[in-house]
Design a protein around this motif. Structure first.
Motif, PDB file in Angstrom:
ATOM      1  N   GLY A   1     -18.282 -37.415 -67.242  1.00 52.21           N
ATOM      2  CA  GLY A   1     -19.487 -37.858 -66.931  1.00 52.21           C
ATOM      3  C   GLY A   1     -19.426 -39.472 -66.753  1.00 52.21           C
ATOM      4  O   GLY A   1     -19.761 -40.008 -65.807  1.00 52.21           O
ATOM      5  N   THR A   2     -19.128 -39.934 -67.849  1.00 52.36           N
ATOM      6  CA  THR A   2     -19.207 -41.537 -67.963  1.00 52.36           C
ATOM      7  C   THR A   2     -18.012 -42.103 -67.193  1.00 52.36           C
ATOM      8  O   THR A   2     -18.319 -43.212 -66.278  1.00 52.36           O
ATOM      9  N   LYS A   3     -16.891 -41.624 -67.063  1.00 51.21           N
ATOM     10  CA  LYS A   3     -15.840 -41.933 -66.204  1.00 51.21           C
ATOM     11  C   LYS A   3     -16.226 -41.741 -64.730  1.00 51.21           C
ATOM     12  O   LYS A   3     -15.928 -42.804 -63.923  1.00 51.21           O
ATOM     13  N   GLU A   4     -16.742 -40.725 -64.283  1.00 53.87           N
ATOM     14  CA  GLU A   4     -17.283 -40.597 -63.002  1.00 53.87           C
ATOM     15  C   GLU A   4     -18.092 -41.773 -62.571  1.00 53.87           C
ATOM     16  O   GLU A   4     -18.152 -42.191 -61.417  1.00 53.87           O
TER      17      GLU A   4
ATOM     18  N   ILE B   1      -9.949 -51.387 -64.770  1.00 50.61           N
ATOM     19  CA  ILE B   1     -10.385 -52.351 -65.615  1.00 50.61           C
ATOM     20  C   ILE B   1     -12.032 -51.986 -66.186  1.00 50.61           C
ATOM     21  O   ILE B   1     -12.279 -52.222 -67.436  1.00 50.61           O
ATOM     22  N   ALA B   2     -12.848 -51.604 -65.450  1.00 53.70           N
ATOM     23  CA  ALA B   2     -14.075 -50.960 -65.796  1.00 53.70           C
ATOM     24  C   ALA B   2     -14.269 -50.121 -66.976  1.00 53.70           C
ATOM     25  O   ALA B   2     -14.697 -50.088 -67.832  1.00 53.70           O
ATOM     26  N   ILE B   3     -13.411 -49.025 -66.575  1.00 50.85           N
ATOM     27  CA  ILE B   3     -13.178 -47.961 -67.651  1.00 50.85           C
ATOM     28  C   ILE B   3     -12.492 -48.430 -68.985  1.00 50.85           C
ATOM     29  O   ILE B   3     -13.051 -48.263 -69.871  1.00 50.85           O
ATOM     30  N   MET B   4     -11.633 -49.400 -68.812  1.00 50.35           N
ATOM     31  CA  MET B   4     -11.058 -49.964 -70.092  1.00 50.35           C
ATOM     32  C   MET B   4     -12.052 -50.755 -70.668  1.00 50.35           C
ATOM     33  O   MET B   4     -12.141 -50.795 -72.071  1.00 50.35           O
ATOM     34  N   THR B   5     -12.927 -51.414 -70.069  1.00 53.97           N
ATOM     35  CA  THR B   5     -13.999 -52.323 -70.815  1.00 53.97           C
ATOM     36  C   THR B   5     -14.843 -51.567 -71.320  1.00 53.97           C
ATOM     37  O   THR B   5     -15.548 -51.772 -72.532  1.00 53.97           O
ATOM     38  N   GLU B   6     -15.378 -50.187 -70.845  1.00 50.92           N
ATOM     39  CA  GLU B   6     -16.129 -49.407 -71.681  1.00 50.92           C
ATOM     40  C   GLU B   6     -15.334 -48.795 -72.694  1.00 50.92           C
ATOM     41  O   GLU B   6     -16.322 -48.596 -73.999  1.00 50.92           O
ATOM     42  N   LYS B   7     -14.205 -48.518 -72.682  1.00 49.60           N
ATOM     43  CA  LYS B   7     -13.665 -48.061 -74.112  1.00 49.60           C
ATOM     44  C   LYS B   7     -13.339 -49.241 -75.058  1.00 49.60           C
ATOM     45  O   LYS B   7     -13.739 -48.885 -76.246  1.00 49.60           O
ATOM     46  N   VAL B   8     -13.283 -50.404 -74.580  1.00 48.28           N
ATOM     47  CA  VAL B   8     -13.112 -51.595 -75.628  1.00 48.28           C
ATOM     48  C   VAL B   8     -14.593 -51.740 -76.536  1.00 48.28           C
ATOM     49  O   VAL B   8     -14.648 -51.719 -77.344  1.00 48.28           O
ATOM     50  N   THR B   9     -15.657 -51.552 -75.362  1.00 47.63           N
ATOM     51  CA  THR B   9     -16.888 -51.538 -76.322  1.00 47.63           C
ATOM     52  C   THR B   9     -16.991 -50.526 -77.303  1.00 47.63           C
ATOM     53  O   THR B   9     -17.628 -50.327 -78.208  1.00 47.63           O
ATOM     54  N   GLU B  10     -16.730 -49.138 -76.764  1.00 49.08           N
ATOM     55  CA  GLU B  10     -16.704 -48.034 -77.480  1.00 49.08           C
ATOM     56  C   GLU B  10     -15.873 -48.235 -79.007  1.00 49.08           C
ATOM     57  O   GLU B  10     -16.520 -47.987 -79.988  1.00 49.08           O
ATOM     58  N   LEU B  11     -14.954 -48.600 -78.926  1.00 48.32           N
ATOM     59  CA  LEU B  11     -13.814 -48.901 -79.769  1.00 48.32           C
ATOM     60  C   LEU B  11     -14.347 -50.214 -80.945  1.00 48.32           C
ATOM     61  O   LEU B  11     -14.314 -49.863 -81.866  1.00 48.32           O
TER      62      LEU B  11
END
Length: 89
Positions: free
Chosen positions: A6-9, A29-39
């Motif tokens: 859901g977050t990716k969509e 890039i937007a998906i990677m930025t969200e992953k970076v924030t989560e990590l």
């Protein structure tokens, strides 16, 4: 620690260039930025998790390369994306 579907969509819909766009540099890039924030949040809670630290460094490097590519190919999209994601450069 990966993003749910859901977050990716949601991110994809926000940053896609056209209706069927799922893999443009902007979306990646937007998906990677969200992953970076989560990590980053995970590492604040678990400072000794070195495997996650390595994964974070690899992800940041990959995002940097995509941002460099976008800057070379379309500078206007690059600056708009930096402003949307609140990234420094």
């Amino acid at each position: 620690m990966s993003l749910d579907k859901g977050t990716k969509e949601e991110i994809t819909k926000k940053f896609q260039l056209h209706q069927k766009d799922t893999g443009s540099a902007d979306v990646q890039i937007a998906i990677m930025t969200e992953k970076v924030t989560e990590l980053t949040e995970h590492l604040k809670r678990n400072p000794k998790d070195h495997a996650t630290r390595l994964a974070l460094l690899k992800l940041v490097g990959q995002r940097r390369r995509l941002l460099d590519y976008l800057n070379k190919t379309d500078t206007h999209r690059y600056t708009v994306l930096l402003n949307k994601l609140n990234l420094r450069k």
